[in-house]
Write an enzyme that holds these catalytic residues in place. Structure first.
Site, short mmCIF file in Angstrom:
data_model
loop_
_atom_site.label_atom_id
_atom_site.label_comp_id
_atom_site.label_asym_id
_atom_site.label_seq_id
_atom_site.Cartn_x
_atom_site.Cartn_y
_atom_site.Cartn_z
N LYS A 137 15.90 22.11 -10.98
CA LYS A 137 15.29 20.82 -11.30
C LYS A 137 16.20 19.82 -12.00
O LYS A 137 17.05 20.19 -12.80
CB LYS A 137 14.07 21.06 -12.21
N SER A 139 14.75 21.90 -16.15
CA SER A 139 13.53 22.64 -16.45
C SER A 139 13.92 23.97 -17.08
O SER A 139 14.95 24.55 -16.74
CB SER A 139 12.76 22.87 -15.16
N GLU A 183 9.74 8.62 -16.78
CA GLU A 183 8.39 9.09 -17.06
C GLU A 183 7.96 8.74 -18.48
O GLU A 183 6.81 8.39 -18.73
CB GLU A 183 8.32 10.61 -16.87
N HIS A 235 0.83 -1.22 0.00
CA HIS A 235 0.00 0.00 0.00
C HIS A 235 0.86 1.27 0.00
O HIS A 235 0.43 2.32 0.47
CB HIS A 235 -0.95 0.05 1.21
#
Ligand code: ARG
Length: 460
Positions: A283, A277, A290, A156
């Site tokens: 970043k 970024s 992804e 979980h």
């Protein structure tokens, strides 16, 4: 340009008829398989006395020249010739005249395209297999290098029990080893020759289909000429393999994304596999992971797309089947790209042992060990579970972790506790208390490494 099938037509096709029919812009990637298939077909025709040796030699020479023209970028694929098959055949006739026109004896584009795509799949599967084996091997290496690292295991997405980082890596390796099996199953299914079936009913010549089967290295011949041209389930098997494998890579990617976040910091990805970024200077984003996760949607879509094309399609060949190739090509390209990206990410990943250690120490990850300790001392497990839960509750309300508990405090919960409980609470000992086959203890992890190395060896 006159169509190769134009004999019974008076009028030229409308512009839209050509536009909707054309597939050469994507099926031209089958040129190698198409040429290989045609050479084998011509050889068979000659061996069976259907065309002369001179014609066969001419055809072979012409096809080799076409292959060179394509590879050197000199070949002009014409949209008006629809597909790769007619582009090559038409050029062959330009080059060698009547011999070229005899090539299509005892053949149809229907068995031709099925042959080409099966050959293509067989070629691609060899490449995918090598990549997948490399990926499994990197995972095993990463596991081997980090056998001592302990991290929280989750259910979980809540800390559950301590596990070895290597055990977690190997869990992914096992999933991928099943993908390897699925891939080899797809290879087996694709490995049957449809060539010589003709349009659907067989051909009016005494051909020998086993000649082309052997020349093209197919394991068997498909025995039903209608099935030869109607079947595309060999593609579905590849698309299913791609979907399951993409799903596995996506789940792993999700963990990589999570673990490299500043909240987790379990791993670090190098500059080589991250991007910045354009607005936020600080970043460092895990774009590769992804993208692998994101591409999975398209891979599933491709499988559903072909299933839908095939649903309700009457036997034998229907032009709908031309819609099979873009899905197939896209899924194969995508899975290769994703596996390669995953390999690179793993090469460029540093494991932050200390952070994993902190996480496993600070989240009551040994509460189950604590209950097992009491159960071993004779308390029924249900009661032991209850006691362990109360201790966690006590810690939470008093702002403590397991390690700041005194023996006195803990004894208040049960008389069974003795000084050896300190050892039990230590997450680093927890993995070694796992005794069952396939558990996270060092000896079980080592067994897995040996088994997986055998699998890798067998597939190299
Ligand atoms: N381009 C076609 C395909 O991909 C080749 C077979 C065409 N056959 C036909 N009867 N029109 O399926």
């Amino acid at each position: 340009m006159k169509k190769l099938w134009g004999g019974r037509f008076e009028d030229k096709p409308s512009d839209i008829t050509e536009r909707i029919s054309v597939s050469v812009h994507y099926d031209k990637r089958l040129y190698k398989q198409d040429i290989r298939g045609s050479k084998a077909h011509a050889e068979m025709l000659n061996k069976c006395g259907i065309i002369s040796i001179e014609d066969f030699e001419q055809i072979k020479k012409g096809l080799s020249q076409i292959e060179d023209e394509i590879e050197s970028g000199k070949f002009e694929f014409k949209r008006s010739l629809e597909d790769v098959h007619m582009n090559i055949e038409s050029r062959l006739t330009e080059l060698v005249g009547d011999a070229g026109k005899r090539l299509h004896t005892a053949r149809s584009r229907n068995d031709q395209v099925a042959t080409d795509t099966r050959l293509y799949i067989k070629d691609e599967i060899i490449e995918i297999k090598a990549l997948l084996t490399d990926l499994i091997s990197i995972l095993v290496e990463t596991a081997e290098k980090n056998t001592e690292v302990v991290m929280p295991g989750y259910t979980h997405l809540q800390v559950a029990q301590p596990v070895r980082f290597s055990h977690h890596m190997l869990a992914h390796a096992w999933a991928l080893s099943r993908d390897l099996k699925r891939l080899l199953f797809a290879l087996d299914i694709a490995d049957s020759s449809p060539l010589g079936a003709g349009a659907l009913a067989g051909v009016n010549y005494s051909t020998d289909r086993t000649i082309t089967q052997k020349l093209l290295d197919f394991k068997s011949v498909n025995m039903n000429s209608m099935d030869c041209v109607a079947d595309r389930d060999y593609m579905l098997d590849v698309l299913y393999f791609c979907s399951v494998c993409a799903m596995h890579l996506s789940r792993f990617s999700e963990e990589i994304i999570l673990w490299s976040s500043s909240e987790f910091r379990f791993i670090r990805l190098s500059d080589k596999v991250t991007t910045g970024s354009s607005i936020m200077p600080q970043k460092k984003n895990p774009d590769l992971a992804e993208l692998i996760r994101g591409k999975t949607g398209r891979v599933y879509g491709n499988m559903i797309s072909l299933f839908t094309v095939l649903k309700g399609l009457p036997l034998a060949y229907n032009r709908d089947l031309q819609e099979d190739k873009e899905s197939l090509f896209d899924s194969i390209d995508t899975i290769k790209l994703s596996i390669e990206a995953m390999i690179e990410m793993l090469k460029e990943m540093t494991v932050n042992k200390e952070r994993m250690r902190q996480a496993v120490f600070s989240n009551y990850s040994t509460a189950t060990d604590l209950a097992d300790y009491l159960a071993r001392k004779g308390l029924p497990f249900r009661e032991a579970h209850e006691v362990s839960g109360s201790i966690v509750k006590f810690c939470e309300t008093s702002g403590k972790d397991f390690f700041s508990l005194t023996l006195e405090e803990i004894k208040k919960f049960s008389d069974c506790f003795e000084s050896d409980i300190v050892e039990i609470l230590n997450p680093e000992n927890s993995t070694e208390r796992k005794l069952s086959l396939g558990s996270t203890s060092l000896s079980e992890v080592r067994k897995q490494i040996i088994e997986l190395k055998n699998i890798i060896e067998k597939n190299r």
